[in-house]
Design an enzyme around this catalytic site. Structure first.
Site, PDB file in Angstrom:
ATOM      1  N   GLN A  31     -21.392  -3.219   0.716  1.00  0.00           N
ATOM      2  CA  GLN A  31     -20.035  -2.887   0.330  1.00  0.00           C
ATOM      3  C   GLN A  31     -19.585  -3.834  -0.878  1.00  0.00           C
ATOM      4  O   GLN A  31     -18.924  -3.723  -1.884  1.00  0.00           O
ATOM      5  CB  GLN A  31     -19.043  -3.156   1.216  1.00  0.00           C
ATOM      6  N   MET A  82     -12.451   5.072   4.115  1.00  0.00           N
ATOM      7  CA  MET A  82     -12.847   5.251   2.740  1.00  0.00           C
ATOM      8  C   MET A  82     -11.381   4.688   2.111  1.00  0.00           C
ATOM      9  O   MET A  82     -11.748   4.329   0.954  1.00  0.00           O
ATOM     10  CB  MET A  82     -13.134   6.562   2.303  1.00  0.00           C
ATOM     11  N   ASP A 120      -9.651   2.357   2.746  1.00  0.00           N
ATOM     12  CA  ASP A 120      -9.650   0.723   2.391  1.00  0.00           C
ATOM     13  C   ASP A 120     -10.623   0.490   1.118  1.00  0.00           C
ATOM     14  O   ASP A 120     -10.549  -0.154   0.513  1.00  0.00           O
ATOM     15  CB  ASP A 120     -10.152   0.293   3.628  1.00  0.00           C
ATOM     16  N   GLN A 121     -11.911   1.359   1.522  1.00  0.00           N
ATOM     17  CA  GLN A 121     -13.050   1.090   0.582  1.00  0.00           C
ATOM     18  C   GLN A 121     -12.797   1.436  -0.924  1.00  0.00           C
ATOM     19  O   GLN A 121     -13.257   0.780  -2.095  1.00  0.00           O
ATOM     20  CB  GLN A 121     -14.216   1.728   1.099  1.00  0.00           C
ATOM     21  N   HIS A 152      -5.793  -3.272   7.239  1.00  0.00           N
ATOM     22  CA  HIS A 152      -6.612  -3.438   6.469  1.00  0.00           C
ATOM     23  C   HIS A 152      -6.378  -2.715   4.868  1.00  0.00           C
ATOM     24  O   HIS A 152      -6.825  -3.676   4.035  1.00  0.00           O
ATOM     25  CB  HIS A 152      -8.081  -2.620   6.973  1.00  0.00           C
TER      26      HIS A 152
END
Length: 342
Positions: free
Chosen positions: A102, A289, A291-292, A312
């Protein structure tokens, strides 16, 4: 000359502040100082798995790194000019391979050439971290739609506690076409997935039972469900399942981890009901996803709907605002939360 150093107060969140802060600093080629790292945790400062990610990114962009030691609560990271296209890393025990990828995924954004990363050791499935098939089925698959081509190949799975994974990833970020417009799902086309168990669990048919239980719950969606099953030669026993609901304009995932005393059926149902719950909210990305995607939306603009505002997600939004000086709007929409950045 002397570049303005980004200053980040790590106490606004946990380890994700470090991953995101370092990843973005590398992507922006800016030096960064992160302090109060994991300040309120019972064992404050950097843990083994944070060090793995930190050193990986430093290696990738030939950075100067200060304070990269166990228990350290302050890190200074100064990216160099050089970008390596080949990187070999070791991860101890079952440290998460996914969390390292990540950070590298963000840091690789500056590189015009494809980067290849070989990872020896670590866990492909673990608690509190995205399992590796999630990247292939969800994260990388979504970003590929916007021109960021990334692939991951697992040569050996790693489960807790011994890990021992072997993974190779490539990142080709050269042509990202922003903004990342993810505010509509479009039609649900199919659900794909993979159910994996270690060879120790083959006689008990764990991979098949996980898949079967997930399929049972997903039948209500009335679309084709294809879940591949596989057994892996691993140092420690374990299992996991990752699902991906593929829509015309987005993909939502769900996953679950096998544990001692947890029936295979329970694992499959857990992944399926997690996915169904996120789908029901009307969100366009699943809870992980959401968050990402935040740093990418910060960098390239875009919008999406998250199932709800997790801690988060809030931390990531706050961090991206601070680092990029971007305004990001958050609005409650029926049962989901709409996030957009200009």
């Amino acid at each position: 000359g002397m570049q303005e150093m980004l200053e980040i107060d790590g106490s606004i969140g946990g380890g994700s502040v470090l991953r995101l802060g370092i990843g973005l600093a590398a992507a922006l080629r800016k030096p960064v100082r992160i302090y109060n790292i994991r300040k309120s945790r019972p064992n404050p400062g950097l843990a083994v798995q944070h060090l793995a990610g930190l050193k990986a990114v430093a290696k990738l962009c030939d950075a100067e790194l200060e304070g990269a030691s166990l228990g350290s609560q302050e890190v200074i990271f100064k990216p160099g000019g050089l970008k390596r296209s080949e990187l070999e890393l070791r991860i101890e025990t079952a440290g998460s391979v996914g969390l390292v990828l990540q950070t590298l995924q963000l840091a690789s954004l500056v590189s015009a050439r494809p980067g290849r990363v070989k990872i020896d050791g670590g866990g492909t499935f673990g608690k509190w971290a995205p399992p590796l098939p999630y990247f292939e089925l969800v994260n990388f698959a979504i970003l590929r739609r916007f021109g960021y081509r990334a692939q991951v190949r697992v040569d050996r799975e790693g489960f807790y506690p011994k890990g021992g994974a072997r993974v190779e990833a490539t990142f080709q970020p050269e042509k990202i076409a922003g903004p990342l417009e993810l505010h509509e799902r479009g039609q649900l086309l199919q659900v794909r997935g993979i159910s994996i168990a270690s060879h120790h669990l083959k006689r008990a048919e764990v991979a098949e039972r996980q898949a079967e239980a997930a399929r049972g719950l997903l039948a209500e969606l009335h679309v084709p469900v294809e879940i591949r099953t596989a057994y892996a030669d691993t140092r420690s026993p374990g299992s996991g399942i990752v699902l991906a609901a593929i829509h015309e304009q987005t993909i939502l995932g769900g996953d679950a981890l096998g544990e001692r005393g947890k029936r295979a059926e329970e694992v499959g149902r857990e992944a399926a009901s997690q996915l169904l719950r996120d789908l029901e909210s009307g969100a366009t990305l699943d809870r992980y996803m959401a968050d990402q995607i935040v740093p990418f939306i910060g960098l390239f603009g875009g919008r999406f709907r998250a199932p709800w505002l997790t801690e988060h997600l809030e931390t990531n939004l706050e961090l991206v605002k601070r680092i990029l000086g971007k305004s990001i709007s958050i609005a409650q929409r029926d049962s989901s939360v709409e996030i957009s950045a200009g």
